[in-house]
Design a protein around this motif. Structure first.
Motif, PDB file in Angstrom:
ATOM      1  N   ARG A 280       0.945  -1.261  -0.020  1.00  0.00           N
ATOM      2  CA  ARG A 280       0.129   0.150   0.221  1.00  0.00           C
ATOM      3  C   ARG A 280       0.820   1.270  -0.062  1.00  0.00           C
ATOM      4  N   GLU A 281       0.532   2.459  -0.782  1.00  0.00           N
ATOM      5  CA  GLU A 281       1.173   3.486  -0.670  1.00  0.00           C
ATOM      6  C   GLU A 281       0.326   4.674  -0.673  1.00  0.00           C
ATOM      7  N   PHE A 282       0.936   5.657  -0.156  1.00  0.00           N
ATOM      8  CA  PHE A 282       0.196   6.804   0.064  1.00  0.00           C
ATOM      9  C   PHE A 282       0.060   7.583  -1.398  1.00  0.00           C
ATOM     10  N   VAL A 283      -1.090   8.247  -1.437  1.00  0.00           N
ATOM     11  CA  VAL A 283      -1.491   9.018  -2.438  1.00  0.00           C
ATOM     12  C   VAL A 283      -1.565  10.435  -2.088  1.00  0.00           C
ATOM     13  N   ALA A 284      -2.552  10.940  -1.269  1.00  0.00           N
ATOM     14  CA  ALA A 284      -2.770  12.296  -0.932  1.00  0.00           C
ATOM     15  C   ALA A 284      -3.426  12.517   0.209  1.00  0.00           C
ATOM     16  N   ALA A 285      -3.274  13.636   1.011  1.00  0.00           N
ATOM     17  CA  ALA A 285      -3.857  13.780   2.136  1.00  0.00           C
ATOM     18  C   ALA A 285      -4.273  15.152   2.347  1.00  0.00           C
ATOM     19  N   ASN A 286      -5.152  15.623   3.403  1.00  0.00           N
ATOM     20  CA  ASN A 286      -5.918  16.764   3.330  1.00  0.00           C
ATOM     21  C   ASN A 286      -5.858  17.100   4.982  1.00  0.00           C
ATOM     22  N   SER A 287      -5.528  17.981   5.400  1.00  0.00           N
ATOM     23  CA  SER A 287      -5.466  18.351   7.030  1.00  0.00           C
ATOM     24  C   SER A 287      -6.641  19.123   7.024  1.00  0.00           C
ATOM     25  N   TRP A 288      -7.601  18.503   8.070  1.00  0.00           N
ATOM     26  CA  TRP A 288      -8.872  19.158   8.251  1.00  0.00           C
ATOM     27  C   TRP A 288      -8.756  20.325   9.306  1.00  0.00           C
ATOM     28  N   TYR A 289      -7.528  20.634   9.967  1.00  0.00           N
ATOM     29  CA  TYR A 289      -7.352  21.812  10.647  1.00  0.00           C
ATOM     30  C   TYR A 289      -6.812  23.060   9.825  1.00  0.00           C
ATOM     31  N   THR A 290      -6.040  22.698   8.977  1.00  0.00           N
ATOM     32  CA  THR A 290      -5.251  23.847   8.094  1.00  0.00           C
ATOM     33  C   THR A 290      -5.691  23.996   6.684  1.00  0.00           C
ATOM     34  N   GLY A 291      -6.327  22.902   6.193  1.00  0.00           N
ATOM     35  CA  GLY A 291      -6.937  22.778   4.758  1.00  0.00           C
ATOM     36  C   GLY A 291      -5.465  22.366   3.806  1.00  0.00           C
ATOM     37  N   SER A 292      -4.465  22.145   4.499  1.00  0.00           N
ATOM     38  CA  SER A 292      -3.155  22.069   3.499  1.00  0.00           C
ATOM     39  C   SER A 292      -3.315  20.781   3.024  1.00  0.00           C
ATOM     40  N   THR A 293      -2.672  20.299   2.031  1.00  0.00           N
ATOM     41  CA  THR A 293      -2.829  19.027   1.143  1.00  0.00           C
ATOM     42  C   THR A 293      -1.187  18.674   0.837  1.00  0.00           C
ATOM     43  N   ASN A 294      -1.205  17.385   0.478  1.00  0.00           N
ATOM     44  CA  ASN A 294       0.125  16.869  -0.032  1.00  0.00           C
ATOM     45  C   ASN A 294      -0.083  15.588  -0.776  1.00  0.00           C
ATOM     46  N   TYR A 295       0.754  15.376  -1.676  1.00  0.00           N
ATOM     47  CA  TYR A 295       0.560  14.447  -2.728  1.00  0.00           C
ATOM     48  C   TYR A 295       1.986  13.683  -2.770  1.00  0.00           C
ATOM     49  N   ALA A 296       1.829  12.341  -3.362  1.00  0.00           N
ATOM     50  CA  ALA A 296       2.534  11.505  -3.850  1.00  0.00           C
ATOM     51  C   ALA A 296       3.347  12.144  -5.042  1.00  0.00           C
ATOM     52  N   ASP A 297       4.477  12.049  -5.270  1.00  0.00           N
ATOM     53  CA  ASP A 297       5.021  12.516  -6.721  1.00  0.00           C
ATOM     54  C   ASP A 297       4.604  11.837  -7.942  1.00  0.00           C
ATOM     55  N   SER A 298       4.058  10.606  -7.867  1.00  0.00           N
ATOM     56  CA  SER A 298       3.390  10.227  -8.925  1.00  0.00           C
ATOM     57  C   SER A 298       2.085  10.589  -9.189  1.00  0.00           C
ATOM     58  N   VAL A 299       1.491  11.313  -8.702  1.00  0.00           N
ATOM     59  CA  VAL A 299       0.171  11.809  -8.871  1.00  0.00           C
ATOM     60  C   VAL A 299       0.034  13.497  -8.774  1.00  0.00           C
TER      61      VAL A 299
END
Length: 118
Positions: free
Chosen positions: A45-64
């Protein structure tokens, strides 16, 4: 406890788009971050994307990056993953996950299959 239900997977041709949804219920007020992960057949299993519900910030795997977008509808306690320009290598079971804090995701959905044909 938090319950997560994913939807929106399916079969699409390369270059196409899909939008996954993840509806959260239960102790949603305790959620700090929601993310999307995927697991291809025979792979970890690999990480794809995430969203912080506190700050609204997002981050993504390089592949996507540049192709996938994670977003949230606060009123519906739902997180989305918009996937554009899909590639065969994006084929996997996609899981939604939530955490209350720290680095470990405590809650997981049942997964939804995404298949991209070439």
């Amino acid at each position: 406890q938090v319950q997560l239900v994913e939807s929106g997977g399916g079969l699409v041709q390369a270059g196409g788009s899909l939008r996954l949804s993840c509806a959260a219920s239960g102790r949603t007020f305790s959620i700090s971050t929601m993310g999307w992960f995927r697991q291809a057949h025979g792979k970890e299993r690999e990480f794809v994307a995430a969203n912080s519900w506190y700050t609204g910030s997002t981050n993504y795997a390089d592949s996507v990056k540049g192709r996938f977008t994670i977003s949230r509808d606060n009123a519906k306690n739902t997180v989305y993953l918009q996937m554009n320009n899909l590639k065969p290598e994006d084929t996997a079971v996609y899981y939604c996950a939530a955490r209350f804090g720290g680095n470990e995701y405590q809650y997981w959905g049942q997964g939804t299959q995404v298949t991209v044909s070439s």
